[in-house]
Design a protein around this motif. Sequence first.
Motif, PDB file in Angstrom:
ATOM      1  N   UNK A  35       0.851  -1.187   0.000  1.00 43.13           N
ATOM      2  CA  UNK A  35       0.000   0.000   0.000  1.00 43.13           C
ATOM      3  C   UNK A  35       0.887   1.237   0.000  1.00 43.13           C
ATOM      4  N   UNK A  36       0.599   2.194  -0.885  1.00 46.48           N
ATOM      5  CA  UNK A  36       1.278   3.493  -0.862  1.00 46.48           C
ATOM      6  C   UNK A  36       0.255   4.554  -0.515  1.00 46.48           C
ATOM      7  N   UNK A  37       0.600   5.409   0.462  1.00 47.22           N
ATOM      8  CA  UNK A  37      -0.298   6.506   0.841  1.00 47.22           C
ATOM      9  C   UNK A  37       0.260   7.811   0.305  1.00 47.22           C
ATOM     10  N   UNK A  38      -0.580   8.565  -0.387  1.00 49.09           N
ATOM     11  CA  UNK A  38      -0.188   9.891  -0.876  1.00 49.09           C
ATOM     12  C   UNK A  38      -0.712  10.917   0.124  1.00 49.09           C
ATOM     13  N   UNK A  39       0.231  11.619   0.765  1.00 49.09           N
ATOM     14  CA  UNK A  39      -0.121  12.587   1.819  1.00 49.09           C
ATOM     15  C   UNK A  39       0.602  13.901   1.574  1.00 49.09           C
ATOM     16  N   UNK A  40       0.148  14.967   2.243  1.00 50.42           N
ATOM     17  CA  UNK A  40       0.862  16.248   2.127  1.00 50.42           C
ATOM     18  C   UNK A  40       2.284  16.075   2.610  1.00 50.42           C
ATOM     19  N   UNK A  41       3.239  16.676   1.910  1.00 47.45           N
ATOM     20  CA  UNK A  41       4.646  16.461   2.253  1.00 47.45           C
ATOM     21  C   UNK A  41       5.177  17.580   3.140  1.00 47.45           C
ATOM     22  N   UNK A  42       6.224  17.262   3.899  1.00 49.69           N
ATOM     23  CA  UNK A  42       6.945  18.314   4.622  1.00 49.69           C
ATOM     24  C   UNK A  42       7.939  18.979   3.666  1.00 49.69           C
ATOM     25  N   UNK A  43       8.394  20.176   4.055  1.00 49.10           N
ATOM     26  CA  UNK A  43       9.214  20.985   3.140  1.00 49.10           C
ATOM     27  C   UNK A  43      10.531  20.338   2.756  1.00 49.10           C
ATOM     28  N   UNK A  44      11.112  19.506   3.655  1.00 49.83           N
ATOM     29  CA  UNK A  44      12.450  18.975   3.352  1.00 49.83           C
ATOM     30  C   UNK A  44      12.431  17.862   2.294  1.00 49.83           C
ATOM     31  N   UNK A  45      11.246  17.412   1.867  1.00 48.98           N
ATOM     32  CA  UNK A  45      11.202  16.388   0.812  1.00 48.98           C
ATOM     33  C   UNK A  45      11.421  17.095  -0.528  1.00 48.98           C
ATOM     34  N   UNK A  46      12.499  16.736  -1.239  1.00 50.81           N
ATOM     35  CA  UNK A  46      12.826  17.463  -2.475  1.00 50.81           C
ATOM     36  C   UNK A  46      11.698  17.402  -3.497  1.00 50.81           C
TER      37      UNK A  46
END
Length: 322
Positions: A92-103
Amino acid sequence: MLFLDASPSQIEAAAGIIRDGGVCAFPTETVYGLGADALNERAVAKIFEAKRRPFFDPLICHVHDIDSFLSMTRDVPPLAMALAEAFWPGPLTLVCRKKDHIPSLVTAGLPTVGVRIPSHPVALELIRACNLPVAAPSANPFGYLSPTSAAHVREQLEGRIDALLDGGSCAVGVESTIVQVDGAGVFILRPGGVSAEDIERITGEPVSYRTDAVLPDAPGQLDSHYAPEAGVVVIPEYAEVPHTEKCALLAFRENRRSNEFISVEILSTDGDLREAAANLFAALHRLDSCGAVRIYAEAVPETGLGAAIMNRLRKAAAPKVP
Ligand code: TXA
Ligand code: MG
């Protein structure tokens, strides 16, 4: 290119390559992934280069525990957490809002990131040893069949990557189910190793598919994908095939035809959709190397893992954009 086995010292060597900014293919329970340090943009760029993958196609990040998932994401909805707890480690892959440090190279500029915890013990060991989120798409050239064994990766990417960690063949055989939960509901962006029925059992509400048209810029979603060199035509089970010269057959349960195919593969004699999914890509790889110009592929029932199988077959059959 280094060939590594799944012994502890070789897994440690693979982790060293990823920590140092290299790319290493590794087994997961779904398909082989091509891994790099998700926080290192130069390393991530090497994945795109090796796969000849367009930069608009975001990568999935692999972590070994929920805390690592939470350190990359923000505002994770309760239903997404419930799915994480039910299906991780797993396909399972969850698509969620990312934090800023994720390029943004990893997410193709999207404000969201796809994350999963794989269940393959070698993958988990490797990610733990890296102590980093590992960005990893399937380890195949862009648009081509996904690899479910180390031999598939070697055939397709030899010389283009730093290392290949061999952990045998992949038990699930189709990629993870990609799910996004937002204010509007629970959406499957790509059917995969966890069925829609299993997801609905946890969320208690019907899931919808959010596909191509709605999400033009997040494109495992591209029409032609998972495609062998030979042309693929999807046919109903047991349908008669007019022309079988230089053709191969991907049958679901049995072949009742008298035609002269060059080669025939049967996905599951018992009609078991899990077994069929596990065999799908390996069967397509074999049929693609038997010299056939066309592969007729029988449709399977679209329940359980059948939805993921039909999604891959339709994309394999879609017209290829040069
Ligand atoms: O089972 C799997 O998921 C395998 C193994 C290696 O983990 N990985 C895999 O990766 O299938 P890949 O690159 O072949 O497929 C990634 C797809 C993208 O094409 C895109 O459709 C979707 O995941 N994706 C990734 N991040 C996304 C995001 N932020 N929003 C929407 N879709 C996303
Ligand atoms: Mg892929």
